[in-house]
Design a protein around this motif. Structure first.
Motif, PDB file in Angstrom:
ATOM      1  N   SER A   1       2.714  -7.418  -1.606  1.00 13.13           N
ATOM      2  CA  SER A   1       3.097  -6.603  -2.739  1.00 13.13           C
ATOM      3  C   SER A   1       1.799  -5.582  -2.990  1.00 13.13           C
ATOM      4  N   ASP A   2       0.696  -6.074  -2.785  1.00  8.67           N
ATOM      5  CA  ASP A   2      -0.562  -5.269  -3.372  1.00  8.67           C
ATOM      6  C   ASP A   2      -0.914  -4.270  -2.242  1.00  8.67           C
ATOM      7  N   LEU A   3      -0.753  -3.106  -2.720  1.00  9.78           N
ATOM      8  CA  LEU A   3      -0.848  -1.718  -1.997  1.00  9.78           C
ATOM      9  C   LEU A   3      -2.174  -1.263  -1.533  1.00  9.78           C
ATOM     10  N   SER A   4      -3.166  -2.272  -2.183  1.00 12.12           N
ATOM     11  CA  SER A   4      -4.499  -1.937  -1.893  1.00 12.12           C
ATOM     12  C   SER A   4      -5.035  -2.176  -0.434  1.00 12.12           C
ATOM     13  N   GLY A   5      -4.410  -3.136   0.072  1.00 10.41           N
ATOM     14  CA  GLY A   5      -4.862  -3.278   1.627  1.00 10.41           C
ATOM     15  C   GLY A   5      -3.610  -3.001   2.671  1.00 10.41           C
ATOM     16  N   CYS A   6      -4.019  -2.840   3.740  1.00 11.67           N
ATOM     17  CA  CYS A   6      -2.835  -2.426   4.685  1.00 11.67           C
ATOM     18  C   CYS A   6      -3.353  -2.746   5.965  1.00 11.67           C
ATOM     19  N   SER A   7      -2.180  -3.580   6.696  1.00 12.34           N
ATOM     20  CA  SER A   7      -2.663  -4.349   7.969  1.00 12.34           C
ATOM     21  C   SER A   7      -2.381  -3.326   9.427  1.00 12.34           C
ATOM     22  N   ILE A   8      -2.032  -1.952   8.970  1.00  5.92           N
ATOM     23  CA  ILE A   8      -1.918  -0.852   9.911  1.00  5.92           C
ATOM     24  C   ILE A   8      -2.768   0.058   9.983  1.00  5.92           C
ATOM     25  N   GLY A   9      -3.868  -0.102   9.130  1.00  2.00           N
ATOM     26  CA  GLY A   9      -4.779   0.897   8.968  1.00  2.00           C
ATOM     27  C   GLY A   9      -4.712   2.216   8.095  1.00  2.00           C
ATOM     28  N   LEU A  10      -3.609   2.314   7.311  1.00  2.00           N
ATOM     29  CA  LEU A  10      -3.183   3.408   6.520  1.00  2.00           C
ATOM     30  C   LEU A  10      -3.763   3.395   5.245  1.00  2.00           C
ATOM     31  N   ALA A  11      -3.927   4.502   4.659  1.00  3.67           N
ATOM     32  CA  ALA A  11      -4.639   4.539   3.034  1.00  3.67           C
ATOM     33  C   ALA A  11      -3.055   4.296   2.219  1.00  3.67           C
ATOM     34  N   CYS A  12      -3.676   4.012   1.031  1.00  7.58           N
ATOM     35  CA  CYS A  12      -2.523   3.404   0.086  1.00  7.58           C
ATOM     36  C   CYS A  12      -1.268   4.297  -0.223  1.00  7.58           C
ATOM     37  N   GLY A  13      -1.799   5.734  -0.114  1.00 10.96           N
ATOM     38  CA  GLY A  13      -0.763   6.780  -0.423  1.00 10.96           C
ATOM     39  C   GLY A  13       0.098   7.018   1.039  1.00 10.96           C
ATOM     40  N   GLN A  14      -0.577   6.816   2.171  1.00  6.41           N
ATOM     41  CA  GLN A  14       0.294   7.017   3.268  1.00  6.41           C
ATOM     42  C   GLN A  14       1.161   5.546   3.372  1.00  6.41           C
ATOM     43  N   ARG A  15       0.846   4.511   2.951  1.00  6.03           N
ATOM     44  CA  ARG A  15       1.746   3.462   3.015  1.00  6.03           C
ATOM     45  C   ARG A  15       2.686   3.418   2.113  1.00  6.03           C
TER      46      ARG A  15
END
Length: 76
Positions: free
Chosen positions: A8-22
């Motif tokens: 649930s942590d929005l700081s990392g993204c496995s598909i390369g999106l910024a937090c806002g985009q995710r």
């Protein structure tokens, strides 16, 4: 920079999106799922209810923040 998805942590993204985009991607996906099979009137009602929930959460967050600030003043 670690792009590993940590739940649930929005700081990392496995598909390369910024937090806002995710966050936007999650919101759009949820909206599409909720909208499936609904009429325009049902969607307008659901939109209103979810907007109220969002506003209530914002007030709750502000209240918590204010209480924490007040408690910090008392401690110091």
């Amino acid at each position: 920079m670690n792009n590993k998805n940590t739940g649930s942590d929005l700081s990392g993204c496995s598909i390369g999106l910024a937090c806002g985009q995710r966050a936007n991607l999650i919101a759009v996906t949820l909206a599409n799922a909720l909208a499936e099979g609904k009429t325009a009137d049902q969607l307008e009602f659901l939109s209103s209810v979810l907007q109220l929930v969002g506003e209530a959460l914002a007030v709750t967050a502000a209240t918590i923040s204010s209480c924490q600030d007040d408690n910090a003043d008392i401690i110091n």
